[in-house]
Design a protein around this motif. Structure first.
Motif, short mmCIF file in Angstrom:
data_model
loop_
_atom_site.label_atom_id
_atom_site.label_comp_id
_atom_site.label_asym_id
_atom_site.label_seq_id
_atom_site.Cartn_x
_atom_site.Cartn_y
_atom_site.Cartn_z
N GLY A 79 -14.37 -126.65 -100.75
CA GLY A 79 -14.59 -127.46 -99.57
C GLY A 79 -14.03 -126.90 -98.28
N ILE A 80 -13.43 -125.72 -98.30
CA ILE A 80 -12.86 -125.11 -97.10
C ILE A 80 -13.60 -123.81 -96.81
CG2 ILE A 80 -10.79 -124.14 -96.04
CD1 ILE A 80 -9.17 -125.96 -97.89
N SER A 81 -13.95 -123.60 -95.55
CA SER A 81 -14.60 -122.36 -95.15
C SER A 81 -14.23 -122.04 -93.72
CB SER A 81 -16.12 -122.46 -95.31
OG SER A 81 -16.63 -123.40 -94.39
N TYR A 82 -14.56 -120.82 -93.32
CA TYR A 82 -14.37 -120.39 -91.94
C TYR A 82 -15.71 -120.05 -91.34
CZ TYR A 82 -9.27 -119.83 -92.01
OH TYR A 82 -7.92 -120.05 -92.05
N GLU A 83 -15.94 -120.50 -90.13
CA GLU A 83 -17.09 -120.05 -89.35
C GLU A 83 -16.58 -118.87 -88.52
OE1 GLU A 83 -20.06 -121.52 -85.78
OE2 GLU A 83 -18.82 -122.99 -86.83
N ILE A 84 -17.08 -117.68 -88.79
CA ILE A 84 -16.57 -116.46 -88.18
C ILE A 84 -16.95 -116.45 -86.69
CG2 ILE A 84 -16.57 -113.94 -88.28
CD1 ILE A 84 -15.49 -115.33 -90.81
N THR A 85 -15.92 -116.20 -85.83
CA THR A 85 -16.17 -116.14 -84.39
C THR A 85 -15.95 -114.74 -83.82
OG1 THR A 85 -13.91 -116.84 -83.94
CG2 THR A 85 -15.60 -118.55 -84.02
N LYS A 86 -15.09 -113.95 -84.46
CA LYS A 86 -14.78 -112.62 -83.92
C LYS A 86 -14.32 -111.72 -85.05
CE LYS A 86 -11.42 -110.47 -80.80
NZ LYS A 86 -10.27 -110.74 -79.94
N TYR A 90 -11.65 -101.70 -88.08
CA TYR A 90 -10.93 -100.43 -88.01
C TYR A 90 -11.97 -99.32 -88.07
CZ TYR A 90 -6.77 -103.22 -89.04
OH TYR A 90 -5.76 -104.15 -89.02
N LYS A 91 -11.53 -98.08 -87.90
CA LYS A 91 -12.46 -96.95 -87.82
C LYS A 91 -13.27 -96.74 -89.09
CE LYS A 91 -10.07 -94.27 -84.34
NZ LYS A 91 -9.38 -93.01 -84.04
N ASP A 92 -12.69 -97.06 -90.25
CA ASP A 92 -13.43 -96.81 -91.51
C ASP A 92 -14.56 -97.81 -91.74
OD1 ASP A 92 -12.05 -99.09 -92.21
OD2 ASP A 92 -11.11 -98.24 -93.99
N GLY A 93 -14.58 -98.92 -91.03
CA GLY A 93 -15.66 -99.90 -91.14
C GLY A 93 -15.56 -100.82 -92.33
N ARG A 94 -14.50 -100.70 -93.13
CA ARG A 94 -14.34 -101.56 -94.29
C ARG A 94 -13.12 -102.47 -94.18
NH1 ARG A 94 -13.96 -97.87 -99.18
NH2 ARG A 94 -12.99 -96.55 -97.65
N HIS A 95 -12.35 -102.28 -93.14
CA HIS A 95 -11.15 -103.08 -92.92
C HIS A 95 -11.12 -103.54 -91.47
CE1 HIS A 95 -10.18 -100.48 -96.36
NE2 HIS A 95 -9.56 -101.54 -96.81
N GLY A 96 -10.34 -104.55 -91.22
CA GLY A 96 -10.23 -105.05 -89.86
C GLY A 96 -9.56 -106.41 -89.81
N LYS A 97 -9.75 -107.09 -88.70
CA LYS A 97 -9.20 -108.42 -88.49
C LYS A 97 -10.36 -109.36 -88.19
CE LYS A 97 -4.99 -106.54 -86.51
NZ LYS A 97 -4.19 -106.40 -85.29
N ALA A 98 -10.16 -110.63 -88.50
CA ALA A 98 -11.22 -111.61 -88.24
C ALA A 98 -10.61 -112.93 -87.77
CB ALA A 98 -12.06 -111.83 -89.49
N TRP A 99 -11.37 -113.61 -86.94
CA TRP A 99 -11.00 -114.93 -86.44
C TRP A 99 -12.13 -115.90 -86.73
CZ3 TRP A 99 -9.62 -110.40 -84.33
CH2 TRP A 99 -8.28 -110.23 -83.95
N GLY A 100 -11.76 -117.18 -86.94
CA GLY A 100 -12.78 -118.17 -87.22
C GLY A 100 -12.28 -119.59 -87.07
N ILE A 101 -13.22 -120.51 -87.13
CA ILE A 101 -12.93 -121.94 -87.03
C ILE A 101 -12.96 -122.53 -88.43
CG2 ILE A 101 -13.71 -124.14 -86.08
CD1 ILE A 101 -14.97 -122.53 -83.79
N VAL A 102 -11.92 -123.26 -88.77
CA VAL A 102 -11.81 -123.86 -90.10
C VAL A 102 -12.76 -125.04 -90.23
CG1 VAL A 102 -10.24 -124.97 -91.74
CG2 VAL A 102 -9.39 -123.21 -90.23
N HIS A 103 -13.44 -125.11 -91.37
CA HIS A 103 -14.30 -126.24 -91.70
C HIS A 103 -13.84 -126.80 -93.04
CE1 HIS A 103 -17.77 -125.87 -88.81
NE2 HIS A 103 -17.09 -124.77 -88.56
N LYS A 104 -13.69 -128.12 -93.10
CA LYS A 104 -13.33 -128.79 -94.35
C LYS A 104 -14.45 -129.76 -94.70
CE LYS A 104 -8.40 -128.31 -93.85
NZ LYS A 104 -7.11 -128.95 -93.68
N ARG A 108 -15.90 -129.61 -88.90
CA ARG A 108 -14.87 -128.82 -88.21
C ARG A 108 -13.51 -129.49 -88.38
NH1 ARG A 108 -16.28 -126.25 -82.39
NH2 ARG A 108 -17.66 -124.65 -83.21
N ALA A 109 -12.52 -128.68 -88.75
CA ALA A 109 -11.16 -129.21 -88.89
C ALA A 109 -10.31 -128.81 -87.69
CB ALA A 109 -10.52 -128.70 -90.17
N ALA A 110 -10.78 -127.82 -86.91
CA ALA A 110 -10.04 -127.38 -85.73
C ALA A 110 -11.05 -127.01 -84.66
CB ALA A 110 -9.16 -126.19 -86.08
N GLU A 111 -10.60 -127.09 -83.41
CA GLU A 111 -11.49 -126.75 -82.30
C GLU A 111 -11.39 -125.28 -81.93
OE1 GLU A 111 -13.84 -128.65 -80.92
OE2 GLU A 111 -13.32 -130.11 -82.46
#
Length: 148
Positions: A79-86, A90-104, A108-111
């Motif tokens: 029942g929990i997911s993230y809507e990816i926003t950003k 990294y240079k290798d294309g397989r790693h990095g950072k991600a941001w998103g809005i929580v959905h329960k 939406r659980a957060a703005e």
């Protein structure tokens, strides 16, 4: 005399040939069904290979626009997911950072978006059809229904 020696030689080869044939047949029927393998007997070559699970970046790379706007969740979350926003790659294309809005439970659980932890763990999945659960009715809406 030559003829008798030839007949004797032919009869000997026929009996030896028949004897060899019977031994070969006996050997073929008594042999094991398959030759013993040099591999480890506990390993089964018919087992399907286990697929390597994917991290969030590997899941997102096949979605349009690197998954921005799509819902992702860890496999063990209910029942929990993230809507990816950003996504920052990294240079290798397989790693990095991600941001998103929580959905329960589809709501939406957060703005504001927050940084997603565990992006590199290999347990992420794409949620194609997020089930929408209707928001609970407010007190004024229930009062209007009761009055009518």
């Amino acid at each position: 005399m030559a003829m008798s020696l030839m007949n004797r030689a032919i009869s000997r080869t026929e009996t030896v040939g028949a004897f060899r044939l019977s031994l070969n047949l006996l050997r073929n029927f008594s042999a094991p069904a398959s030759p013993p393998s040099t591999e480890n007997p506990s390993s089964d070559s018919n087992k399907p290979k286990r697929r390597k699970k994917k991290n969030l970046i590997e899941v997102a790379q096949f979605l349009p626009n690197w998954g921005i706007g799509y819902h992702m969740a860890k496999a063990h979350w209910n029942g929990i997911s993230y809507e990816i926003t950003k996504i920052n790659l990294y240079k290798d294309g397989r790693h990095g950072k991600a941001w998103g809005i929580v959905h329960k439970d589809g709501l939406r659980a957060a703005e504001a978006p927050k940084k997603i932890s565990g992006v590199h763990k290999r347990c992420w999945k794409y949620i194609p059809n997020l089930p929408k659960i209707a928001a609970p009715a407010t007190n004024s809406a229930t009062a209007d229904l009761q009055a009518a």
